[in-house]
Motif scaffolding. Structure first.
Motif, mmCIF file in Angstrom:
data_model
loop_
_atom_site.group_PDB
_atom_site.id
_atom_site.type_symbol
_atom_site.label_atom_id
_atom_site.label_comp_id
_atom_site.label_asym_id
_atom_site.label_seq_id
_atom_site.Cartn_x
_atom_site.Cartn_y
_atom_site.Cartn_z
ATOM 1 N N ARG A 151 -7.068 10.982 1.975
ATOM 2 C CA ARG A 151 -6.217 11.495 3.059
ATOM 3 C C ARG A 151 -4.781 11.446 2.587
ATOM 4 N N ILE A 164 1.408 9.101 18.468
ATOM 5 C CA ILE A 164 0.276 9.913 18.004
ATOM 6 C C ILE A 164 0.687 10.919 16.935
ATOM 7 N N LEU A 379 -10.738 4.224 26.007
ATOM 8 C CA LEU A 379 -9.650 3.243 25.957
ATOM 9 C C LEU A 379 -9.707 2.289 27.159
HETATM 10 N N1 LLP Z 1 -8.871 12.827 12.837
HETATM 11 C C1 LLP Z 1 -8.141 11.704 12.669
HETATM 12 C C2 LLP Z 1 -8.074 11.114 11.328
HETATM 13 C C3 LLP Z 1 -7.478 11.123 13.756
HETATM 14 O O1 LLP Z 1 -6.757 10.019 13.570
HETATM 15 C C4 LLP Z 1 -7.564 11.726 15.041
HETATM 16 C C5 LLP Z 1 -6.897 11.123 16.205
HETATM 17 C C6 LLP Z 1 -8.346 12.882 15.177
HETATM 18 C C7 LLP Z 1 -8.969 13.416 14.056
HETATM 19 C C8 LLP Z 1 -8.532 13.585 16.504
HETATM 20 O O2 LLP Z 1 -7.351 14.083 16.982
HETATM 21 P P1 LLP Z 1 -7.339 15.001 18.301
HETATM 22 O O3 LLP Z 1 -7.990 16.314 17.965
HETATM 23 O O4 LLP Z 1 -8.081 14.280 19.337
HETATM 24 O O5 LLP Z 1 -5.901 15.146 18.619
HETATM 25 N N2 LLP Z 1 -5.038 7.877 22.154
HETATM 26 C C9 LLP Z 1 -4.102 8.952 21.908
HETATM 27 C C10 LLP Z 1 -4.560 9.836 20.792
HETATM 28 C C11 LLP Z 1 -4.807 9.114 19.486
HETATM 29 C C12 LLP Z 1 -5.253 10.029 18.392
HETATM 30 C C13 LLP Z 1 -5.684 9.269 17.212
HETATM 31 N N3 LLP Z 1 -6.223 10.053 16.134
HETATM 32 C C14 LLP Z 1 -3.910 9.741 23.201
HETATM 33 O O6 LLP Z 1 -4.512 9.386 24.215
HETATM 34 O O7 LLP Z 1 -3.129 10.684 23.219
#
Ligand code: LLP
Length: 420
Positions: A151, A164, A379
């Motif tokens: 990564r 985030i 969460l």
């Molecule tokens: N891949 C990796 C390596 C990640 O760290 C994340 C999210 C995703 C994919 C998925 O991302 P998404 O498509 O869901 O944006 N708890 C926070 C969000 C934390 C995201 C962490 N990583 C919130 O409630 O906004």
């Protein structure tokens, strides 16, 4: 979102064909309610946009790890992006195949690595040289070979909430893209390591696709350099991060627009594209249903105290996140109330909204906190010794209890008193 599953029908908010008042009466509150149809339709948006591109849509399990959700997606051919052994366990229980799993995360334990190798996952997204060495040792001791992507941190500003955003050098995630060539070169010489990909993830809730395109260009340039060194890079993982609409009128990121920009860039590379969406698949497909306990005035302020709390949905407290809150009974008048919508937890941070214009409300009224399908239940905690809410999956006219509400017995499972 297109085909919003949560709409008023005959004066009541419904999830697809089921009215939410009857759901609350039968299953109690607080309750998470998900639309299976909406999850399927968001996943399909990805797969149709990707038509003709060698690709895998790896659902980020951290966004919503309920077995019914994972099972729905597994049935549609989704791959999965996990960040722990526990998430792998869930995926396997939900009918997912280990061969369709990528393992991300900045700190994997030896036992998680061993478990993943035993199951035969597709590949590891590694975030440090040390981690690759550990995987090499474990894989060798097991007589296995591990597929690895590094990564990289492309140093682009994802323009989102600081908690985030992950793609800048100052963040703990990934390895510096400028140091990546050296790391790849050393990794490719390690026993038990098959270097197969490049990965990145620059942040979450991205409402603009430009930073993702910039990250794609930087990582594609790295792929070329690595291939010139003789490394057989076969896949590019651009992570997740597409944003959704939390406020009425927000324009969520169009999946198609991103893919249209990526398509010409990928042509003639013969790379398999991987994406790791979480939020954009499940957020808008879920709500948290909660009931008003009482309405209280303190001086000038009005507080609507509901039975859901920050332990059920922590996003407003943690990120000052905005969630739309609508009454289940269709309001007949304009906002008559400006109030803080708060939970019963003993913390001033226990709020869902502050100074929000709401229609007149009475104790017993039901509210839906929208866009709660991602980073909602996952969460949740038992803080204040509150049983965690149930999770319900609506399938047309059917309500499936995807997770039972916790009981008081559940709350003390595994604990013991220490006096005779
Ligand atoms: N891949 C990796 C390596 C990640 O760290 C994340 C999210 C995703 C994919 C998925 O991302 P998404 O498509 O869901 O944006 N708890 C926070 C969000 C934390 C995201 C962490 N990583 C919130 O409630 O906004």
């Amino acid at each position: 979102m297109l085909n919003d599953p949560f709409q008023y029908r005959k004066g009541k908010l419904s999830c697809d064909d089921v009215d939410l008042q009857s759901v609350a009466d039968e299953y109690g509150t607080p309750a998470y309610v998900y639309s299976k149809r909406a999850i399927e339709s968001r996943f399909r948006e990805y797969t149709s946009a990707l038509d003709g591109i060698k690709s895998h849509v790896c659902f980020a399990v951290k966004a919503n790890s309920n077995l019914a959700v994972l099972n729905t997606l597994a049935g549609m051919g989704a791959w999965f992006d996990i960040v722990s052994g526990g998430e792998l366990f869930r995926v396997l229980h939900a009918g997912g195949c280990a061969e369709n799993v990528v393992f991300s995360g900045v700190g994997k334990t030896a036992s998680e690595i061993r478990f993943a190798l035993e199951c035969g996952i597709s590949s590891f997204n590694c975030e440090s040289e040390f981690e690759i060495e550990i995987i090499s040792q474990i894989a060798t001791s097991m007589g296995r070979s591990a597929s690895v992507a590094v990564r990289v941190n492309p140093d682009v500003d994802a323009v989102t909430h600081p908690y985030i955003s992950t793609g800048l050098r100052e963040h703990k995630f990934g390895v510096d893209i400028d140091a990546a060539e050296q790391i790849y070169s050393r990794a490719s010489k390690l026993p038990g390591i098959d270097v197969t990909g490049v990965s990145c993830h620059i942040g979450s809730q991205l409402l603009d696709i430009e930073p993702m395109i910039e990250a794609a260009d930087k990582t594609l340039a790295l792929v070329e350099k690595l291939r010139a060194r003789g490394l057989k890079i076969r896949h590019l993982d651009l992570g997740g991060g597409l944003g959704v609409s939390y406020r009425p009128g927000d324009t969520p990121t169009a999946i198609g627009a991103l893919i249209d920009q990526l398509r010409p860039r990928l042509q003639s590379t013969d790379l398999t594209l991987m994406l790791e969406p979480g939020r954009s698949i499940v957020a808008e497909a879920g709500i948290l249903l909660t009931r008003v306990l009482l309405i209280k005035k303190n001086g000038e302020k009005t507080f609507v105290i509901v039975d859901g709390g920050m332990n059920d949905l922590i996003r407003p407290a943690l990120y000052q996140a905005y969630h739309e809150i609508v009454p289940v009974l269709e309001p007949s008048s304009d906002p008559g109330l400006t109030a803080d919508i708060v939970g019963p937890v003993c913390e001033s941070g226990d709020f869902f909204a502050r100074g929000r214009a709401m229609p007149p409300l009475e104790p017993g009224a039901l509210l839906a906190i929208r866009t709660a399908g991602a980073y909602g239940f996952v969460l949740a905690s038992n803080y204040n010794t509150r049983p965690r809410a149930c999770e319900l999956m609506i399938e047309g006219t059917q309500v499936v209890v995807a997770r039972q509400r916790e009981s008081y017995e559940d709350l003390i499972r595994g604990e013991q008193c220490i006096l005779d």
